[in-house]
Each structure stands twice: as C-alpha cells, then as structure tokens.
Design a protein around this motif. Structure first.
Motif, PDB file in Angstrom:
ATOM      1  N   SER A 120      -5.714  -1.265   2.379  1.00  0.00           N
ATOM      2  CA  SER A 120      -6.242   0.011   3.197  1.00  0.00           C
ATOM      3  C   SER A 120      -6.519   1.025   2.265  1.00  0.00           C
ATOM      4  CB  SER A 120      -5.333   0.230   4.188  1.00  0.00           C
ATOM      5  OG  SER A 120      -3.904   0.454   3.768  1.00  0.00           O
ATOM      6  N   THR A 121      -5.876   0.935   1.092  1.00  0.00           N
ATOM      7  CA  THR A 121      -6.047   2.294   0.020  1.00  0.00           C
ATOM      8  C   THR A 121      -7.225   2.082  -0.936  1.00  0.00           C
ATOM      9  OG1 THR A 121      -4.838   0.935  -1.728  1.00  0.00           O
ATOM     10  CG2 THR A 121      -3.438   2.198  -0.057  1.00  0.00           C
ATOM     11  N   GLN A 122      -8.124   1.392  -0.634  1.00  0.00           N
ATOM     12  CA  GLN A 122      -9.383   0.892  -1.351  1.00  0.00           C
ATOM     13  C   GLN A 122     -10.298   2.122  -1.643  1.00  0.00           C
ATOM     14  OE1 GLN A 122     -11.501  -2.814  -1.080  1.00  0.00           O
ATOM     15  NE2 GLN A 122     -10.017  -3.252   0.541  1.00  0.00           N
ATOM     16  N   ALA A 123     -10.364   3.111  -0.405  1.00  0.00           N
ATOM     17  CA  ALA A 123     -11.403   4.155  -0.466  1.00  0.00           C
ATOM     18  C   ALA A 123     -10.692   5.486  -0.812  1.00  0.00           C
ATOM     19  CB  ALA A 123     -12.010   4.253   0.874  1.00  0.00           C
ATOM     20  N   MET A 124      -9.394   5.336  -0.923  1.00  0.00           N
ATOM     21  CA  MET A 124      -8.587   6.526  -1.513  1.00  0.00           C
ATOM     22  C   MET A 124      -8.582   6.893  -2.821  1.00  0.00           C
ATOM     23  SD  MET A 124      -5.024   5.909   0.804  1.00  0.00           S
ATOM     24  CE  MET A 124      -4.960   5.195   2.577  1.00  0.00           C
ATOM     25  N   ALA A 125      -8.511   8.304  -3.302  1.00  0.00           N
ATOM     26  CA  ALA A 125      -8.199   8.668  -4.401  1.00  0.00           C
ATOM     27  C   ALA A 125      -6.855   8.270  -4.987  1.00  0.00           C
ATOM     28  CB  ALA A 125      -8.725  10.416  -4.391  1.00  0.00           C
ATOM     29  N   THR A 126      -6.495   8.497  -6.274  1.00  0.00           N
ATOM     30  CA  THR A 126      -5.496   7.969  -6.838  1.00  0.00           C
ATOM     31  C   THR A 126      -4.001   8.740  -6.143  1.00  0.00           C
ATOM     32  OG1 THR A 126      -6.412   7.452  -8.844  1.00  0.00           O
ATOM     33  CG2 THR A 126      -4.106   7.753  -8.747  1.00  0.00           C
ATOM     34  N   HIS A 127      -4.322  10.086  -6.090  1.00  0.00           N
ATOM     35  CA  HIS A 127      -3.143  10.847  -5.274  1.00  0.00           C
ATOM     36  C   HIS A 127      -2.796  10.468  -3.905  1.00  0.00           C
ATOM     37  CE1 HIS A 127      -6.605  13.364  -3.854  1.00  0.00           C
ATOM     38  NE2 HIS A 127      -5.542  13.830  -3.002  1.00  0.00           N
ATOM     39  N   GLN A 128      -3.929  10.259  -3.391  1.00  0.00           N
ATOM     40  CA  GLN A 128      -3.827   9.526  -1.946  1.00  0.00           C
ATOM     41  C   GLN A 128      -3.173   8.360  -1.694  1.00  0.00           C
ATOM     42  OE1 GLN A 128      -8.076   9.742  -0.995  1.00  0.00           O
ATOM     43  NE2 GLN A 128      -7.521  11.650   0.625  1.00  0.00           N
ATOM     44  N   VAL A 129      -3.337   7.290  -2.773  1.00  0.00           N
ATOM     45  CA  VAL A 129      -2.901   5.943  -2.839  1.00  0.00           C
ATOM     46  C   VAL A 129      -1.351   6.412  -3.161  1.00  0.00           C
ATOM     47  CG1 VAL A 129      -2.678   3.882  -4.291  1.00  0.00           C
ATOM     48  CG2 VAL A 129      -4.739   4.988  -3.584  1.00  0.00           C
ATOM     49  N   ILE A 130      -0.944   7.124  -3.979  1.00  0.00           N
ATOM     50  CA  ILE A 130       0.483   7.362  -4.405  1.00  0.00           C
ATOM     51  C   ILE A 130       1.240   7.945  -3.110  1.00  0.00           C
ATOM     52  CG2 ILE A 130       2.009   8.805  -5.690  1.00  0.00           C
ATOM     53  CD1 ILE A 130      -0.145   8.667  -7.881  1.00  0.00           C
ATOM     54  N   ARG A 131       0.601   8.786  -2.486  1.00  0.00           N
ATOM     55  CA  ARG A 131       0.910   9.291  -1.229  1.00  0.00           C
ATOM     56  C   ARG A 131       1.300   8.205  -0.244  1.00  0.00           C
ATOM     57  NH1 ARG A 131      -0.598  14.926   1.316  1.00  0.00           N
ATOM     58  NH2 ARG A 131       0.586  15.435  -0.504  1.00  0.00           N
ATOM     59  N   PHE A 132       0.391   7.398   0.189  1.00  0.00           N
ATOM     60  CA  PHE A 132       0.413   6.032   0.902  1.00  0.00           C
ATOM     61  C   PHE A 132       1.649   5.257   0.579  1.00  0.00           C
ATOM     62  CE2 PHE A 132      -0.381   1.886   1.716  1.00  0.00           C
ATOM     63  CZ  PHE A 132      -0.869   1.748   3.114  1.00  0.00           C
ATOM     64  N   LYS A 133       1.962   4.984  -0.546  1.00  0.00           N
ATOM     65  CA  LYS A 133       2.813   4.194  -1.030  1.00  0.00           C
ATOM     66  C   LYS A 133       4.444   4.797  -0.829  1.00  0.00           C
ATOM     67  CE  LYS A 133       0.198   1.637  -4.335  1.00  0.00           C
ATOM     68  NZ  LYS A 133      -0.203   1.191  -5.832  1.00  0.00           N
ATOM     69  N   VAL A 134       4.362   6.010  -1.134  1.00  0.00           N
ATOM     70  CA  VAL A 134       5.519   6.740  -1.029  1.00  0.00           C
ATOM     71  C   VAL A 134       5.816   6.818   0.286  1.00  0.00           C
ATOM     72  CG1 VAL A 134       6.852   9.062  -1.266  1.00  0.00           C
ATOM     73  CG2 VAL A 134       5.545   8.125  -3.391  1.00  0.00           C
ATOM     74  N   SER A 135       4.937   7.258   1.244  1.00  0.00           N
ATOM     75  CA  SER A 135       5.227   7.148   2.753  1.00  0.00           C
ATOM     76  C   SER A 135       5.685   5.916   3.280  1.00  0.00           C
ATOM     77  CB  SER A 135       3.934   7.636   3.623  1.00  0.00           C
ATOM     78  OG  SER A 135       4.053   7.604   4.693  1.00  0.00           O
ATOM     79  N   LYS A 136       5.188   4.877   2.739  1.00  0.00           N
ATOM     80  CA  LYS A 136       5.543   3.384   3.057  1.00  0.00           C
ATOM     81  C   LYS A 136       6.864   3.110   2.948  1.00  0.00           C
ATOM     82  CE  LYS A 136       3.632  -1.409   3.298  1.00  0.00           C
ATOM     83  NZ  LYS A 136       3.341  -1.399   4.570  1.00  0.00           N
ATOM     84  N   TYR A 137       7.195   3.322   1.727  1.00  0.00           N
ATOM     85  CA  TYR A 137       8.489   3.369   0.870  1.00  0.00           C
ATOM     86  C   TYR A 137       9.578   4.052   1.756  1.00  0.00           C
ATOM     87  CZ  TYR A 137      12.644   3.662  -2.337  1.00  0.00           C
ATOM     88  OH  TYR A 137      13.550   3.603  -2.829  1.00  0.00           O
ATOM     89  N   THR A 138       9.421   5.233   2.000  1.00  0.00           N
ATOM     90  CA  THR A 138      10.343   6.306   2.788  1.00  0.00           C
ATOM     91  C   THR A 138      10.582   5.633   4.346  1.00  0.00           C
ATOM     92  OG1 THR A 138       8.871   7.744   3.232  1.00  0.00           O
ATOM     93  CG2 THR A 138      10.090   8.287   1.286  1.00  0.00           C
ATOM     94  N   GLU A 139       9.429   5.034   4.803  1.00  0.00           N
ATOM     95  CA  GLU A 139       9.435   4.408   6.011  1.00  0.00           C
ATOM     96  C   GLU A 139      10.363   3.245   6.117  1.00  0.00           C
ATOM     97  OE1 GLU A 139       6.676   3.030   9.670  1.00  0.00           O
ATOM     98  OE2 GLU A 139       5.750   3.812   7.595  1.00  0.00           O
ATOM     99  N   LYS A 140      10.249   2.335   5.164  1.00  0.00           N
ATOM    100  CA  LYS A 140      10.944   1.358   5.122  1.00  0.00           C
ATOM    101  C   LYS A 140      12.424   1.486   4.919  1.00  0.00           C
ATOM    102  CE  LYS A 140      11.243  -2.776   2.265  1.00  0.00           C
ATOM    103  NZ  LYS A 140      10.745  -3.841   1.322  1.00  0.00           N
ATOM    104  N   LYS A 141      12.636   2.586   3.950  1.00  0.00           N
ATOM    105  CA  LYS A 141      14.262   2.828   3.852  1.00  0.00           C
ATOM    106  C   LYS A 141      14.719   3.266   5.204  1.00  0.00           C
ATOM    107  CE  LYS A 141      14.696   1.714  -0.464  1.00  0.00           C
ATOM    108  NZ  LYS A 141      15.520   0.682  -0.953  1.00  0.00           N
TER     109      LYS A 141
END
Length: 275
Positions: free
Chosen positions: A144-165
């Motif tokens: 789902s991050t294909q259309a995102m800019a690099t900084h948006q991809v990083i934000r998505f992953k960090v958000s996913k990581y914190t949500e999982k924790k």
C-alpha cells in the motif's frame, strides 16, 4: 526475456551486463528456469552501486529459500530497486519470505525500522503457497506504500510498528535531545491519545531502572540518563511526577461546556451595566 527458456548460464551473462549498464531500468525474467543459482548471480549485481535497476520480474523462476536469502541481503543495501516481483515461486517458504520482508521492514527495534530499505515499496510474493498467511498479509500491507514518497513510507512503517507494540515507543538508546521531536512525531502520526499511551507505557518498558534516592536530584534534563541506574522503576515516575508542583485548572465545567473562571463575574458586570 520473459519465458525464453533461459537458465542460470544465461543469467550469468546478464548479471555481468547489469554492472556495466546503469541506464537499464527494467528487467523481466519471469517464467524461466533460473533457480537459486541464477537469482544469486542477479543478487550480486544488484549490490553494485553502478546497477540502477528499478524493476526486476522473477515470477515462476523456481527460486527457493537459498536464493531468496542472498537476494534479501542484496536488497538491504540497494537503493534503486522499487519493484521486485516473485509471484508463484513454490520453493519460497515462510523462512525465506521473512528474511526478504525484514530487509524492508525490520521490527526488531524502532532504529531497525528506520534503517530499512524504504525505496523498495512493491515487493510481491503472491502465489507463493508455502509462505504463511501472516507474512502474505504483511507483504500486502507494505504494497500500500507504492504511491507514497519516501518520508511517507517511513511514517507508515513507524506507525505500524508502534501500533503493533501496543505499549508505545521504546525510547532507550535515543539521544535525550531528540525526545521532543520523537513525541511530536508520535502525536502527529497517531494523535494525542496515543502519545499519552506511549508515555504511560514507559515504566514497564524500563522496568529495571530507577532514579537516585533524593527527590531533589530529579531533573527533566537528565531524566533519560538517570533511567540507566539499575533497580526498579515505579518510584522513578512517582518522583519525577512530584518534582513538579500541581497546578489548579483555570477552567471549570459550566452549562455543559468548559468556561473560564472569570467568565461568571464578567457576565454579572455586563448585566449590571445594562440595568
């Protein structure tokens, strides 16, 4: 070169060409009997800084975990490849897929998430029947991050990581000067409620630390540094909390809403002036 009967020997020639042709952006080798040996050769070429390949198609090439592990290692350092398709390779198991996904999204720590490959956003392992459902779902989420800019991809992953924790962000190891920026990022990404959840979760995350015995030694500047003194941590937050005087709220509930305490006197004054 899709479905042209190419084997590992043909891939060897292409691999040499990749390192000397930075203008090549797409390479489609699907439906060829490349196998692990051929994929390993391609992986070595991908590691080269002169390789600027952006798309690599390896659907149904009979690759297994051995070739995938080498490819995963190459993906960690490659910063040109944005799309890697590995559909319908029955030799790939959960073991290989996990290592490949880890190269782009390593959840070992917040630092490892940030250090991952955020350029490769289209990693396709659909149809790999020996890969577990949880890994297939993770791969789909990352797609789902294909259309995102690099900084948006990083934000998505960090958000996913914190949500999982669930317990918020582990801040151990960060420079204390970065703390305001980290907290601001958490609030902007997940909202203030999640920020408070992160703060509340800090005691169990640092359950082996405690501040010095004297309350007056507690200072906000050296708070994180003081956590590195061994013992228990419950008193840490108690002492940290009482080191700041409690303030009375200037607001009170009135008429189903919050009103300033000076609002009532001002209203009485306006009524007396009208009369």
């Amino acid at each position: 070169m899709q479905g042209c009967g190419m084997g590992s020997s043909g891939v060897a020639s292409i691999s040499k060409f990749l390192g000397s042709c930075p203008s090549l952006r797409m390479l489609e080798l699907s439906n060829n009997m490349i196998g692990d040996a051929g994929v390993e050769l391609l992986a070595e070429s991908i590691k080269s800084q002169s390789c600027q390949l952006e798309f690599l198609g390896l659907n149904s090439v009979e690759v297994g975990d051995r070739g995938i592990l080498v490819l995963a290692d190459a993906v960690k350092t490659n910063r040109s490849l944005t799309s890697l398709s590995l559909e319908n390779n029955r030799g790939i198991t959960s073991f290989g897929a996990a290592h490949l996904l880890k190269s782009t999204y390593n959840t070992q720590s917040l630092q490892s998430v940030l250090a991952g490959n955020h350029v490769l956003t289209n990693l396709n392992i659909r149809g790999c029947s020996r890969v577990g459902e949880s890994l297939l779902k993770l791969a789909e989420d990352l797609l789902s991050t294909q259309a995102m800019a690099t900084h948006q991809v990083i934000r998505f992953k960090v958000s996913k990581y914190t949500e999982k924790k669930g317990n918020g962000i582990v801040l151990e190891g960060f420079d204390s000067k970065l703390l305001p920026h980290i907290m601001s990022f958490v609030a902007q990404t997940n909202g203030l409620s999640y920020l408070f959840q992160s703060i509340r979760s800090m005691p169990p995350l640092h359950s082996q630390y405690e501040l010095p015995s004297k309350v007056e030694e507690v200072k906000s500047n050296d708070f994180l540094e003081s956590l590195k003194t061994p013992k228990r941590t419950k008193k840490v937050y108690e002492r940290f909390g009482i080191s700041f005087p409690k303030q009375r709220s200037l607001m009170r509930h009135q008429g189903g809403r919050r009103a300033n305490k000076h609002e009532a006197p001002m209203k009485s004054l306006s009524l007396s002036l009208e009369t």
